[in-house]
Design an enzyme around this catalytic site. Structure first.
Site, PDB file in Angstrom:
ATOM      1  CE  LYS A 121       9.890 -30.292  -6.731  1.00 12.14           C
ATOM      2  NZ  LYS A 121      11.022 -30.445  -7.974  1.00 12.14           N
TER       3      LYS A 121
ATOM      4  CG  ASN B 167      15.983 -33.394 -10.187  1.00 11.51           C
ATOM      5  OD1 ASN B 167      15.946 -34.298  -9.499  1.00 11.51           O
ATOM      6  ND2 ASN B 167      15.075 -32.220  -9.741  1.00 11.51           N
TER       7      ASN B 167
ATOM      8  CG  HIS C  30      12.161 -27.565  -3.453  1.00  9.53           C
ATOM      9  ND1 HIS C  30      12.281 -29.214  -3.424  1.00  9.53           N
ATOM     10  CD2 HIS C  30      12.417 -27.255  -4.683  1.00  9.53           C
ATOM     11  CE1 HIS C  30      12.572 -29.576  -4.631  1.00  9.53           C
ATOM     12  NE2 HIS C  30      12.858 -28.426  -5.653  1.00  9.53           N
TER      13      HIS C  30
ATOM     14  NE  ARG D 165       4.171 -30.854 -10.174  1.00  2.00           N
ATOM     15  CZ  ARG D 165       5.163 -31.727 -10.135  1.00  2.00           C
ATOM     16  NH1 ARG D 165       5.036 -33.182  -9.940  1.00  2.00           N
ATOM     17  NH2 ARG D 165       6.475 -31.296 -10.253  1.00  2.00           N
TER      18      ARG D 165
ATOM     19  NE  ARG E 160      12.671 -35.094 -13.594  1.00  2.00           N
ATOM     20  CZ  ARG E 160      12.677 -35.219 -12.316  1.00  2.00           C
ATOM     21  NH1 ARG E 160      13.871 -35.940 -11.983  1.00  2.00           N
ATOM     22  NH2 ARG E 160      12.437 -34.525 -11.198  1.00  2.00           N
TER      23      ARG E 160
ATOM     24  N   GLY F 225      14.004 -37.140  -5.389  1.00  2.00           N
ATOM     25  CA  GLY F 225      12.708 -36.800  -5.928  1.00  2.00           C
ATOM     26  C   GLY F 225      11.815 -37.152  -4.596  1.00  2.00           C
TER      27      GLY F 225
ATOM     28  CD  GLU G 130      17.077 -35.056  -5.574  1.00  2.00           C
ATOM     29  OE1 GLU G 130      17.311 -35.578  -4.511  1.00  2.00           O
ATOM     30  OE2 GLU G 130      16.204 -35.361  -6.571  1.00  2.00           O
TER      31      GLU G 130
ATOM     32  CE  LYS H 270      19.637 -38.208  -5.694  1.00  2.00           C
ATOM     33  NZ  LYS H 270      19.458 -37.500  -6.968  1.00  2.00           N
TER      34      LYS H 270
END
Lengths: 447, 156
Positions: free
Chosen positions: A239, A292, A210, A340, A294, A166, A290, A119
């Site tokens: 999240k 990510n 965020h 989720r 992926r 994360g 940051e 980071k």
């Protein structure tokens, strides 16, 4: 003209393995699934064209086992590996072994995973790209020196692990008195959790949002951003609900943040799908957090509003194909929300593995369910507790919310406790309905 | 076998919702079936999924033979050697050399039985028991997965 792969191995499990299988089927690519002994009857092992058991339930010996994954690709003649998210997705060593073995890693180069994994390096890159970062300090190992710097930033400050990310390895310090201890503890935690004791200190942004930007970059120098995802509904930095577009962004801010994300991507020379995460304060100032490297869990909300299949794009990019969308083609249509659904106690959040005795997934207009669950499915205790992602799309936020509400009410999962009731509670809150919320929303609601 | 043991087994089967179960110990054999499904499964053998036409593979009668788990009958005095890794099975150290072991050969703990190659590394698989090779279950140069049975050894 480049050619797509004829066979792809999926080094993952659960809904994301299924998501990749679906993209491959639509592209006419054969699939190989890996599974641990605990996942013998799981859908990804059943839906793939071939499946290979690679180890015992423990993920260290199965889904995180690099030699086993590579060996499985070799015996099945897979040309490429899709790592999904989690497990080996952001492990630069895995990407490097793929590169060395002549197998295409569907994601960025190992060097970029490594760069974004540190980071402090990523912060420096943001500065070079002209992307704002929160005021902070790095390269510190002496608590006294760090305290001196923290006082200048002004309390509260946030201590983060260089190798974290994360939401892991984060500590908020509210006063000078507790700083020294917190700093030393953060260093030793970072050392034991991430194998790198380096930490950095940032100015703490009060009740931020965020907001992250999805980008796609090909091998031919084309980079586009696909708008934002608002991910402020979190519990302990994990999240729970994401939406696109963000209720906090207007067209001007969206363009500014999108351009910042593209600039960072270009500066890094990054290729494939990626997500640039920002903190947004109440005055419309945004700061790089940051990147990510992926496909993200919450990628469906972007797919629903842009109509772009991100997993297929990842595969095309890895096959050296140029992007067929330009920035001006990217239009956000309507509004999408994702909840989720985890197999967890909705109040205490303790994971609740077990057998699903009855399962009914909602449907109807604007509803998408990404899940690998089914009736009689046993949720093993070895892996994460997410059972399903429920996504609602509507022509505006109001319609997306009503669809989500009724889909949550239709969703039946019996036999295990899930976070379905929690989502209904959140949707019932006026502040959420109005889109007026930050990352502290859920903690406040639950306290 | 005692009633107490059988009761224990029944409880476990119900708990894990197993529909068909067979246990053999020497001459004693017990088979329990719950519900309607019928298939023989005496030892868990890795299932190689056949390419299925649709997303949901229904147990279609035409395809049934391919989709059924293989059955492996193992006696009480036998030991199954399974592959500890995913890779390619080789019976000999090189194409020219004779195989490490043949059926009927006596082996002891530590005897090399075969090689499983993974990522260009030759992993020698040693016997964990003393006995005689009763069966070799995999052809030379075949891919094997984790836990796949390779040999049956009659225990000494």
């Amino acid at each position: 003209m480049s050619r797509l792969f004829s066979k792809i191995l999926i080094a993952n499990r659960g809904e994301i393995a299924l998501r990749v299988i679906r993209a491959c089927r639509e592209l006419g690519i054969k699939t190989v699934a890996l599974f641990s002994e605990a996942d013998r009857d799981s859908l990804h092992a059943r839906f793939a064209d071939e499946s290979i058991c690679i180890g015992p339930p423990n993920s260290q010996q199965s889904y995180l086992n690099i030699p086993a994954g590579i060996s499985a690709a070799e015996i099945s003649d897979a040309e490429a590996i899709h790592p999904g998210y989690g497990f080996l997705a952001e492990n630069p060593e895995f990407a490097e072994v793929c590169e060395a073995s002549g197998i295409t890693f569907i994601g960025p180069q190992s060097a970029h995973i490594k760069l974004m994994g540190n980071k402090i390096q990523a912060r420096k890159l943001a500065v070079r790209a002209g992307v704002p970062i929160p005021g902070g300090l790095d390269g510190l190992d002496d608590p006294e020196e760090a305290l001196h710097g923290a006082k200048k930033l002004g309390f509260p400050v946030i201590i983060k692990a260089a190798a974290g990310g994360g939401g892991r390895g984060i500590r908020v310090v509210h006063s000078e008195a507790s700083f020294r201890t917190a700093f030393s503890m953060a260093q030793s935690e970072a050392g034991s959790s991430f194998g790198n004791p380096e930490v950095y200190v940032e100015r703490f942004i009060e009740s931020p949002r965020h907001v992250e930007i999805q980008i796609l970059a090909d091998h031919h120098g084309n980079i586009v951003h696909l708008g934002e995802r608002e991910c402020s509904i979190q519990r302990r930095y994990q999240k729970l609900i994401e939406e696109s577009p963000s209720p906090a962004l207007d067209e001007k801010l969206r363009r500014k943040m999108g351009e910042a994300a593209v600039a960072l991507t270009r500066e890094a020379g990054y290729v494939n799908a990626g997500t640039v995460e920002f903190l947004l304060d109440g005055d419309g100032n945004f700061f790089f957090m940051e990147m990510n490297t992926r496909i993200q869990v919450e990628h469906p909300v972007t797919e629903m509003v842009t109509g772009v299949d991100l997993v297929k794009e990842q595969i095309r990019i890895s096959a050296n194909m140029p992007l067929d969308i330009r920035q001006e083609d990217v239009v956000l249509r309507g509004h999408a929300i994702e909840c989720r659904i985890n197999a967890e106690d909705p109040e205490k959040f303790t994971p609740n593995p077990g057998t699903i005795s009855f399962y009914y997934a909602p449907g109807g207009p604007g509803i998408r369910v990404d899940s690998a669950a089914f009736e009689s499915y046993y949720i093993p205790p070895y892996y994460d507790s997410m059972v399903a992602k429920l996504i609602a799309h509507g022509r505006d936020r109001e319609e997306a919310l009503s669809r989500m509400q009724r889909a949550l009410e239709e969703f039946v999962i019996e036999g295990v406790k899930t976070t379905l009731p929690l989502h209904l509670r959140i949707l019932g809150k006026m502040k959420f309905r109005k889109g007026e919320y930050g990352t502290d929303f859920l903690d406040k609601m639950l306290s | 076998m005692e009633m107490k043991e059988i009761r224990e087994i029944l409880k476990l089967l119900e708990k894990h919702d197993i529909t068909d179960f067979t246990l053999q110990r020497g001459d004693h054999r017990i088979r329990v079936r719950r519900g309607g499904a019928v298939f023989e499964r005496e030892v868990a053998v890795p299932v190689k999924t056949a390419p299925s036409p649709g997303m949901v593979p229904p147990p279609s009668p035409v395809e049934a033979p391919a989709a059924q788990p293989e059955t492996l009958a193992v006696g009480e005095k036998q030991f199954v050697v399974t592959s500890p890794i995913v890779g390619t099975f080789y019976r000999a150290p090189s194409p020219e050399s004779p195989p490490y072991v043949d059926v009927g050969q006596t082996v002891s703990k530590g005897t090399v039985l075969c090689i499983v190659e993974a990522m260009k590394i030759m992993n020698e698989i040693e016997s964990e028991v003393n006995g005689k090779i009763s069966a070799i279950l995999v052809e030379n140069a075949q891919p094997v997965e984790y836990g796949e049975p390779l040999f049956i050894i009659d225990l000494a």
